[in-house]
Design an enzyme around this catalytic site. Structure first.
Site, PDB file in Angstrom:
ATOM      1  N   TRP A 102       0.829  -1.208   0.000  1.00  0.00           N
ATOM      2  CA  TRP A 102       0.000   0.000   0.000  1.00  0.00           C
ATOM      3  C   TRP A 102       0.860   1.253   0.000  1.00  0.00           C
ATOM      4  O   TRP A 102       0.526   2.240  -0.668  1.00  0.00           O
ATOM      5  CB  TRP A 102      -0.987  -0.010   1.162  1.00  0.00           C
ATOM      6  CG  TRP A 102      -2.008  -1.103   1.030  1.00  0.00           C
ATOM      7  CD1 TRP A 102      -2.192  -2.157   1.876  1.00  0.00           C
ATOM      8  CD2 TRP A 102      -2.973  -1.273  -0.026  1.00  0.00           C
ATOM      9  NE1 TRP A 102      -3.210  -2.967   1.423  1.00  0.00           N
ATOM     10  CE2 TRP A 102      -3.702  -2.453   0.261  1.00  0.00           C
ATOM     11  CE3 TRP A 102      -3.282  -0.546  -1.169  1.00  0.00           C
ATOM     12  CZ2 TRP A 102      -4.727  -2.921  -0.572  1.00  0.00           C
ATOM     13  CZ3 TRP A 102      -4.310  -1.010  -2.003  1.00  0.00           C
ATOM     14  CH2 TRP A 102      -5.015  -2.176  -1.702  1.00  0.00           C
ATOM     15  N   ASP A 172      -1.804   6.576   6.555  1.00  0.00           N
ATOM     16  CA  ASP A 172      -2.819   5.641   6.065  1.00  0.00           C
ATOM     17  C   ASP A 172      -3.073   4.655   7.211  1.00  0.00           C
ATOM     18  O   ASP A 172      -2.239   3.808   7.505  1.00  0.00           O
ATOM     19  CB  ASP A 172      -2.287   4.913   4.817  1.00  0.00           C
ATOM     20  CG  ASP A 172      -3.266   3.863   4.292  1.00  0.00           C
ATOM     21  OD1 ASP A 172      -4.315   3.638   4.930  1.00  0.00           O
ATOM     22  OD2 ASP A 172      -2.972   3.267   3.229  1.00  0.00           O
ATOM     23  N   LYS A 196     -12.202  -2.258   6.974  1.00  0.00           N
ATOM     24  CA  LYS A 196     -11.442  -3.087   7.907  1.00  0.00           C
ATOM     25  C   LYS A 196     -11.972  -2.930   9.331  1.00  0.00           C
ATOM     26  O   LYS A 196     -12.411  -3.884   9.932  1.00  0.00           O
ATOM     27  CB  LYS A 196      -9.951  -2.744   7.856  1.00  0.00           C
ATOM     28  CG  LYS A 196      -9.210  -3.373   6.683  1.00  0.00           C
ATOM     29  CD  LYS A 196      -9.159  -2.511   5.461  1.00  0.00           C
ATOM     30  CE  LYS A 196      -8.552  -3.226   4.261  1.00  0.00           C
ATOM     31  NZ  LYS A 196      -7.715  -2.358   3.448  1.00  0.00           N
TER      32      LYS A 196
HETATM   33  C1  PLP Z   1      -7.164  -1.900   2.287  1.00  0.00           C
HETATM   34  C2  PLP Z   1      -6.112  -0.872   2.313  1.00  0.00           C
HETATM   35  C3  PLP Z   1      -6.007   0.109   1.314  1.00  0.00           C
HETATM   36  C4  PLP Z   1      -6.927   0.153   0.108  1.00  0.00           C
HETATM   37  O1  PLP Z   1      -8.172   0.536   0.485  1.00  0.00           O
HETATM   38  P1  PLP Z   1      -9.333   0.786  -0.603  1.00  0.00           P
HETATM   39  O2  PLP Z   1     -10.420   1.317   0.265  1.00  0.00           O
HETATM   40  O3  PLP Z   1      -9.632  -0.529  -1.232  1.00  0.00           O
HETATM   41  O4  PLP Z   1      -8.839   1.771  -1.579  1.00  0.00           O
HETATM   42  C5  PLP Z   1      -5.029   1.057   1.445  1.00  0.00           C
HETATM   43  N1  PLP Z   1      -4.177   1.053   2.472  1.00  0.00           N
HETATM   44  C6  PLP Z   1      -4.229   0.120   3.444  1.00  0.00           C
HETATM   45  C7  PLP Z   1      -3.255   0.158   4.573  1.00  0.00           C
HETATM   46  C8  PLP Z   1      -5.199  -0.873   3.381  1.00  0.00           C
HETATM   47  O5  PLP Z   1      -5.257  -1.810   4.349  1.00  0.00           O
END
Ligand code: PLP
Length: 362
Positions: A102, A172, A196
């Protein structure tokens, strides 16, 4: 009804009381005679939902008044672009730490809009650790400094935040928001896709310090400007109403469980149980060996061969332990144990692992 323990990395399990409440309110939300899905986003009941979601999130995370809370769309992936578009307002330089899949995506997106300095990377260690950070490598004039606090695919986590001084720290937090207490005032911006630890896919939470908003690059599309969303209280256009509603119920559930601190204790207990089972076995190996870097949300592990991985996954599924397959980029297995995964789910997994090992001696 047979609900399984779903170890999916996302979309992930939701707390059962939330699903039950949503079911109760499905056809007639609080006497409105309609479902939240059928309701105008400008209606009184929905205004209460989105305001309530924000208020409860502010309360459980201790978000200071000088931060906006925005409910956006496009997932965490759109934030990979929105962050640089909005925060490249001076030197157009940003520091990034490359800690996994990511982070890499965030880096390549930011490069489209300015200069990206990768201050450290653990790619050569297959992202099984968080790289050491040397502040001498940081750009003094960076517009922001970006980290991925929890690496969902690789199973690592930042335990110590980088000391970025006056450079705003951007995180993030998609896979560990609300899993343990964080001091929001240490961050310039926090973003997280919901699927999540917050709710269903479709809504993305952005928590941003007010002084960072309003300086977007001129090319920024209207809908990608934080200022537009802040001024319109996340109602510039139709928000993902139902996802916001479920997120509100999840925030209320977190509060009713004793808040983020109480949930964090339970999360730590769950993770310790699982890592102990892995470390105490000859069959399972965790790629993240240093406990200092181990995520308490995503726990990757592998058996000695792909055949055994497959057998393990197949038999686990039969007893209601599902979605334990590792990310397609790394293989093996991964147990995602977010807030909504009950302790019993982890206990059942650990017992199953012991059983499976006894029958499959290596
Ligand atoms: C799941 C995830 C993403 C991507 O998320 P989307 O909502 O599918 O764009 C980005 N960063 C992290 C750390 C993630 O766990």
């Amino acid at each position: 009804m047979a609900r399984v323990f779903n170890f999916s990395a996302g979309p992930a399990m939701l707390p059962e009381p939330v699903l039950k409440k949503a079911a109760e309110e499905m056809l007639d939300y609080k006497g409105s005679g309609m479902s939240v899905m059928e309701m105008s986003h400008r209606s009184k009941p929905f205004e209460e939902i989105i305001k309530g979601a924000e208020a409860t999130l502010r309360e459980i995370m201790g978000i200071p008044d000088n931060y906006y809370v925005l409910f956006l769309q496009g997932g965490a992936s759109l934030q990979f672009a929105m962050v640089p578009l909005n925060l490249f307002n001076n030197s157009k330089k940003a520091d990034y730490v490359n800690t996994g899949t990511w982070s890499k995506k965030a880096i390549s997106e930011a490069k489209k809009y300015g200069t990206v300095n990768v201050v450290a990377s653990s790619e050569n260690q297959k992202f099984a650790e968080i790289p050491a950070l040397d502040p001498a490598m940081f750009s003094k004039d960076a517009d922001y400094f970006h980290i991925t606090t929890n690496n969902t695919i690789e199973g690592t986590v930042f335990k110590d935040l980088p000391a970025t001084g006056t450079v705003p720290l951007v995180a993030d937090m998609s896979s560990n928001i609300l899993s343990e207490a964080v001091d929001v005032s240490k961050f310039g911006l926090i973003y997280a896709g919901a699927q999540k630890n917050i709710g269903p896919a479709g809504v993305t939470v952005v928590i941003v310090r007010k002084d960072l908003v309003g300086k977007a690059l001129p090319i920024t599309p209207t809908l990608l400007d934080y200022k537009i969303h802040a001024e319109n209280e996340s109602l510039y256009n139709t928000p993902p109403c139902y996802a916001v509603y479920i997120a509100k119920l999840v925030f209320e559930w977190v509060k009713s469980e004793g808040g983020v601190k109480a949930i964090a204790e339970r999360n730590l207990m769950k993770a310790n149980m699982l890592y102990k089972a892995i470390d105490g076995s000859k069959l399972y190996k965790a790629p993240v060996t240093n406990p200092k870097f181990r995520s308490i949300m995503n726990v990757p592990f592998a058996l000695p061969t792909e055949e055994l991985d497959e057998k393990f996954l197949g038999e686990a599924k039969k007893v209601g332990l599902t979605t334990l397959k590792g990310h397609r980029s790394v293989g093996g297995c991964r147990a995602s144990i977010y807030n909504a995964m009950p302790v019993e789910g982890v206990k059942k997994l650990v017992e199953f692992m012991k059983d499976f090992e006894a029958k499959n001696k290596v």
